[in-house]
Design an enzyme around this catalytic site. Structure first.
Site, PDB file in Angstrom:
ATOM      1  N   HIS A  24       5.955  10.238  19.971  1.00 10.35           N
ATOM      2  CA  HIS A  24       5.994  11.251  18.897  1.00 10.35           C
ATOM      3  C   HIS A  24       4.565  11.608  18.489  1.00 10.35           C
ATOM      4  O   HIS A  24       4.204  12.775  18.352  1.00 10.35           O
ATOM      5  CB  HIS A  24       6.776  10.702  17.700  1.00 10.35           C
ATOM      6  CG  HIS A  24       6.555  11.453  16.420  1.00 10.35           C
ATOM      7  ND1 HIS A  24       5.408  11.323  15.665  1.00 10.35           N
ATOM      8  CD2 HIS A  24       7.318  12.370  15.770  1.00 10.35           C
ATOM      9  CE1 HIS A  24       5.473  12.111  14.604  1.00 10.35           C
ATOM     10  NE2 HIS A  24       6.626  12.760  14.648  1.00 10.35           N
ATOM     11  N   ASN A  25       3.744  10.593  18.318  1.00  6.70           N
ATOM     12  CA  ASN A  25       2.371  10.853  17.889  1.00  6.70           C
ATOM     13  C   ASN A  25       1.551  11.547  18.965  1.00  6.70           C
ATOM     14  O   ASN A  25       0.695  12.378  18.655  1.00  6.70           O
ATOM     15  CB  ASN A  25       1.700   9.547  17.460  1.00  6.70           C
ATOM     16  CG  ASN A  25       2.087   9.157  16.044  1.00  6.70           C
ATOM     17  OD1 ASN A  25       3.174   9.496  15.590  1.00  6.70           O
ATOM     18  ND2 ASN A  25       1.225   8.460  15.342  1.00  6.70           N
ATOM     19  N   ARG A  75      -7.846  11.187  52.077  1.00 10.65           N
ATOM     20  CA  ARG A  75      -7.588   9.749  51.927  1.00 10.65           C
ATOM     21  C   ARG A  75      -7.344   9.095  53.288  1.00 10.65           C
ATOM     22  O   ARG A  75      -7.750   7.968  53.555  1.00 10.65           O
ATOM     23  CB  ARG A  75      -6.364   9.526  51.027  1.00 10.65           C
ATOM     24  CG  ARG A  75      -6.592   9.931  49.577  1.00 10.65           C
ATOM     25  CD  ARG A  75      -5.333   9.770  48.741  1.00 10.65           C
ATOM     26  NE  ARG A  75      -4.966   8.389  48.573  1.00 10.65           N
ATOM     27  CZ  ARG A  75      -3.829   7.848  48.987  1.00 10.65           C
ATOM     28  NH1 ARG A  75      -2.933   8.604  49.602  1.00 10.65           N
ATOM     29  NH2 ARG A  75      -3.571   6.585  48.790  1.00 10.65           N
ATOM     30  N   SER A  84       8.085   8.035  10.736  1.00 10.46           N
ATOM     31  CA  SER A  84       7.194   9.192  10.689  1.00 10.46           C
ATOM     32  C   SER A  84       7.488  10.064   9.483  1.00 10.46           C
ATOM     33  O   SER A  84       8.628  10.183   9.055  1.00 10.46           O
ATOM     34  CB  SER A  84       7.329  10.036  11.956  1.00 10.46           C
ATOM     35  OG  SER A  84       6.525  11.195  11.826  1.00 10.46           O
ATOM     36  N   GLU A  89       2.462  14.940  18.636  1.00  7.96           N
ATOM     37  CA  GLU A  89       1.828  15.404  17.391  1.00  7.96           C
ATOM     38  C   GLU A  89       0.371  15.833  17.659  1.00  7.96           C
ATOM     39  O   GLU A  89      -0.073  16.896  17.216  1.00  7.96           O
ATOM     40  CB  GLU A  89       1.886  14.258  16.370  1.00  7.96           C
ATOM     41  CG  GLU A  89       1.113  14.451  15.081  1.00  7.96           C
ATOM     42  CD  GLU A  89       1.152  13.173  14.210  1.00  7.96           C
ATOM     43  OE1 GLU A  89       2.251  12.654  13.960  1.00  7.96           O
ATOM     44  OE2 GLU A  89       0.065  12.702  13.799  1.00  7.96           O
ATOM     45  N   TYR A  90      -0.353  15.011  18.416  1.00  8.69           N
ATOM     46  CA  TYR A  90      -1.746  15.345  18.733  1.00  8.69           C
ATOM     47  C   TYR A  90      -1.814  16.676  19.489  1.00  8.69           C
ATOM     48  O   TYR A  90      -2.654  17.518  19.216  1.00  8.69           O
ATOM     49  CB  TYR A  90      -2.368  14.250  19.609  1.00  8.69           C
ATOM     50  CG  TYR A  90      -2.976  13.070  18.896  1.00  8.69           C
ATOM     51  CD1 TYR A  90      -2.302  12.394  17.887  1.00  8.69           C
ATOM     52  CD2 TYR A  90      -4.237  12.593  19.257  1.00  8.69           C
ATOM     53  CE1 TYR A  90      -2.858  11.285  17.264  1.00  8.69           C
ATOM     54  CE2 TYR A  90      -4.809  11.484  18.637  1.00  8.69           C
ATOM     55  CZ  TYR A  90      -4.116  10.830  17.652  1.00  8.69           C
ATOM     56  OH  TYR A  90      -4.672   9.732  17.053  1.00  8.69           O
ATOM     57  N   LYS A 106       7.988   6.184  18.772  1.00  5.56           N
ATOM     58  CA  LYS A 106       7.094   6.685  17.714  1.00  5.56           C
ATOM     59  C   LYS A 106       5.710   7.003  18.284  1.00  5.56           C
ATOM     60  O   LYS A 106       5.068   7.985  17.914  1.00  5.56           O
ATOM     61  CB  LYS A 106       6.968   5.651  16.581  1.00  5.56           C
ATOM     62  CG  LYS A 106       5.906   5.993  15.538  1.00  5.56           C
ATOM     63  CD  LYS A 106       6.274   7.206  14.728  1.00  5.56           C
ATOM     64  CE  LYS A 106       5.207   7.925  13.955  1.00  5.56           C
ATOM     65  NZ  LYS A 106       4.071   7.335  13.397  1.00  5.56           N
ATOM     66  N   ALA A 117       0.894  -1.169   0.000  1.00  4.06           N
ATOM     67  CA  ALA A 117       0.000   0.000   0.000  1.00  4.06           C
ATOM     68  C   ALA A 117       0.927   1.213   0.000  1.00  4.06           C
ATOM     69  O   ALA A 117       2.158   1.056   0.022  1.00  4.06           O
ATOM     70  CB  ALA A 117      -0.886  -0.030   1.234  1.00  4.06           C
TER      71      ALA A 117
HETATM   72  C1  6PG Z   1       3.486  10.191  11.203  1.00  2.00           C
HETATM   73  C2  6PG Z   1       2.040  10.233  11.581  1.00  2.00           C
HETATM   74  C3  6PG Z   1       1.321   9.051  11.050  1.00  2.00           C
HETATM   75  C4  6PG Z   1      -0.190   9.218  11.098  1.00  2.00           C
HETATM   76  C5  6PG Z   1      -0.760   8.762  12.423  1.00  2.00           C
HETATM   77  C6  6PG Z   1      -1.700   9.674  13.116  1.00  2.00           C
HETATM   78  O1  6PG Z   1       4.276  10.330  12.128  1.00  2.00           O
HETATM   79  O2  6PG Z   1       3.796  10.048  10.027  1.00  2.00           O
HETATM   80  O3  6PG Z   1       1.899  10.281  12.962  1.00  2.00           O
HETATM   81  O4  6PG Z   1       1.813   7.945  11.707  1.00  2.00           O
HETATM   82  O5  6PG Z   1      -0.555  10.452  10.718  1.00  2.00           O
HETATM   83  O6  6PG Z   1      -1.381   7.555  12.120  1.00  2.00           O
HETATM   84  O7  6PG Z   1      -2.969   9.541  12.622  1.00  2.00           O
HETATM   85  P1  6PG Z   1      -4.297   9.809  13.441  1.00  2.00           P
HETATM   86  O8  6PG Z   1      -4.401  11.288  13.595  1.00  2.00           O
HETATM   87  O9  6PG Z   1      -5.344   9.256  12.531  1.00  2.00           O
HETATM   88  O10 6PG Z   1      -4.239   9.070  14.710  1.00  2.00           O
END
Ligand code: 6PG
Length: 478
Positions: free
Chosen positions: A185-186, A444, A128, A189-190, A182, A11
């Site tokens: 990292h995400n 507590r 990434s 990213e969020y 990774k 893919a």
């Molecule tokens: C990257 C991205 C990639 C993808 C994630 C996040 O580092 O190239 O993080 O891995 O964009 O799957 O996607 P979602 O926002 O759908 O969780």
């Protein structure tokens, strides 16, 4: 001719990695469950390098030099296990299976342990950069055994993004460390995407700045300390006009953010580690809330919230920029701190300077800032938290007045800024001498005899709340 590496799963991400490898001079054996994808790739891009067409995994394995390197790029979860199951009997001791998808690190740990028993290397690799990165140079975060990196590293380094000639690829640690890094990292990213979204909402709903104008502001911001891929693409998205309606593109997109799960995984893992990644968590929850369409519809009808006019400070745009920078720093600080906790838990020797350096280019969170973060962790004295590195302590102190003004204004305006505000709360939580936890300890102890420590004595104590409220020394039961 023996191929240097095999790729199964063609893919777009798998195909692009295969092309990247071939363009860099490696002979790449190709395999896909349906051979049609292999042929399409060869028809369109066969001229880009040396490819070997195969129709079965057996053929793929037989076409490879030893130790064999087989890169799997299939959907995370069961499909990975299924390909491993089929590959395993075809491979020999010392061969390497590479999972370059977004697999959960616990799956990677399990697979690595199982295959190690059979003398096979299993390497979970975080990749990434999306489709474009996979083709032209991603950031690559490999885990697995150090030994396997000797055979695999040179190939991955060659195809990775570069900063001043240095590859954005290095072995990060054993078993699932690559996928863990990774995943974090995400998570960052969020949070990064959410703070940019909050800035957009504040400028739009608070200061009435239209998307086209915001696109220019973001382009300006991208020239300074905020310079990053996500700011750059946000400027592009904000400047885009919908061809069908002539409206700003962002106005015709449904405001419900999707997620494939890696941000959520970060938060689940952080909860288990007891790592306070509050900004990252808020960014995951903000996506979840945005997607609760039915409740949001009812909320619009039923819930009050329109406030009296709020005066927008003249410095608002610059204030928002500074709040964005400070919140972004906190997201990185939280993510990196989570890596420190994970390193202890999983016995990984994670080097934060190296990890930050891998993120300088190729990946989604690539940013100028990462060069300074790399430097901060490369110093002899490593900061216990990114915010304690002198350059960042100062940067955040400079941004603090604007950050507080922005959060206060947002609250008055009724504009949700969960990551701006939770990042500020994290900062204040780190900074303040006393926090609310003392009262929680008292509660507590009263209802559960959970005990507490005293500021003026060693040991663990309990108050006899139901009796004469005298204090006794107690065994700590948490
Ligand atoms: C990257 C991205 C990639 C993808 C994630 C996040 O580092 O190239 O993080 O891995 O964009 O799957 O996607 P979602 O926002 O759908 O969780």
């Amino acid at each position: 001719m023996s191929a240097h590496i095999g790729v199964t799963g063609l893919a777009v991400m798998g195909a692009n990695l295969a092309r990247n490898l071939a363009r860099n001079g490696f002979t790449v054996a190709l395999h896909n469950r349906s051979v049609g994808k292999t042929d399409t790739l060869l028809e369109k891009h066969g001229h880009e390098g040396d490819f070997v067409r195969t129709e079965s995994l057996e053929e793929l394995v037989n076409s490879l030099e030893k130790p064999r390197r087989v890169l799997i790029m299939v959907k995370a979860g069961k499909p990975v296990d299924s390909v491993i199951e089929q590959l395993e009997p075809l491979l020999e001791a010392g061969d390497i299976i590479i999972d370059a998808g977004n697999s959960h690190y616990e799956d990677t740990r399990r697979r690595e342990a199982a295959l190690a028993k059979k003398d096979l290397h299993f390497v979970g690799v975080g990749v990434s950069g999306g489709e474009e990165g996979a083709l032209n140079g991603p950031s690559i975060m490999p885990g697995g055994s150090k030994e396997s990196y000797e055979a695999l590293g040179p190939l991955l380094e060659k195809i990775s993004a570069k900063v001043d000639g240095e590859p954005c690829c290095a072995w990060v640690g054993t078993d699932g460390a690559g996928h863990f890094v990774k995943m974090v990292h995400n998570g960052i990213e969020y949070a990064d995407m959410q703070v940019i979204g909050e800035a957009f909402d504040l400028l739009r709903s608070g200061a009435g700045i239209e998307p086209a104008e915001q696109s220019k502001i973001f382009t300006e911001w991208n020239k300074g300390e905020l310079s990053s891929f996500l700011i750059e693409i946000s400027a592009e998205v904000l400047g885009h006009v919908d061809a069908k309606t002539g409206k700003p593109f962002v106005d015709v997109v449904v405001d419900a953010a999707g997620q494939k799960g890696t941000g959520r995984w970060t938060v689940i893992s952080a909860l288990e580690l007891g790592s306070p990644v509050s900004g990252i968590a808020e960014s995951v929850f903000a996506r979840a809330l945005s997607s609760q369409a039915d409740q949001r519809k009812l909320g619009q009808e039923l819930l009050a919230g329109e406030e009296a006019a709020v005066e927008i400070p003249e410095t608002f745009v610059e204030d928002v920029r500074q709040a964005l920078y400070a919140s972004k720093l906190v997201s990185y600080a939280q993510g990196l701190d989570m890596l420190t906790s994970a390193a202890k838990e999983y016995n990984w020797d994670l080097k934060l300077d190296e990890i930050a350096s891998l993120w300088r280019a190729g990946c989604i969170i690539r940013a100028e800032l990462l060069k300074d973060i790399t430097k901060a962790y490369a110093a002899d004295e490593k900061p216990a938290n990114l915010l304690f590195a002198p350059a960042f302590t100062k940067a955040i102190a400079d941004a603090l007045p604007a950050w507080r003004r922005v959060v206060a204004t947002a609250v008055q305006l009724g504009i949700p800024v969960p990551v701006f505000s939770s990042s500020l709360a994290y900062y204040d939580g780190l900074r303040r001498k006393r926090v609310a936890a003392a009262l929680i300890q008292g509660q507590r102890d009263l209802f559960g005899a959970h005990t507490y420590g005293r500021v003026d004595a060693e040991g663990t104590f309990h108050t006899l709340w139901g009796e004469d409220k005298s204090e006794i020394e107690a065994v700590d039961t948490h």
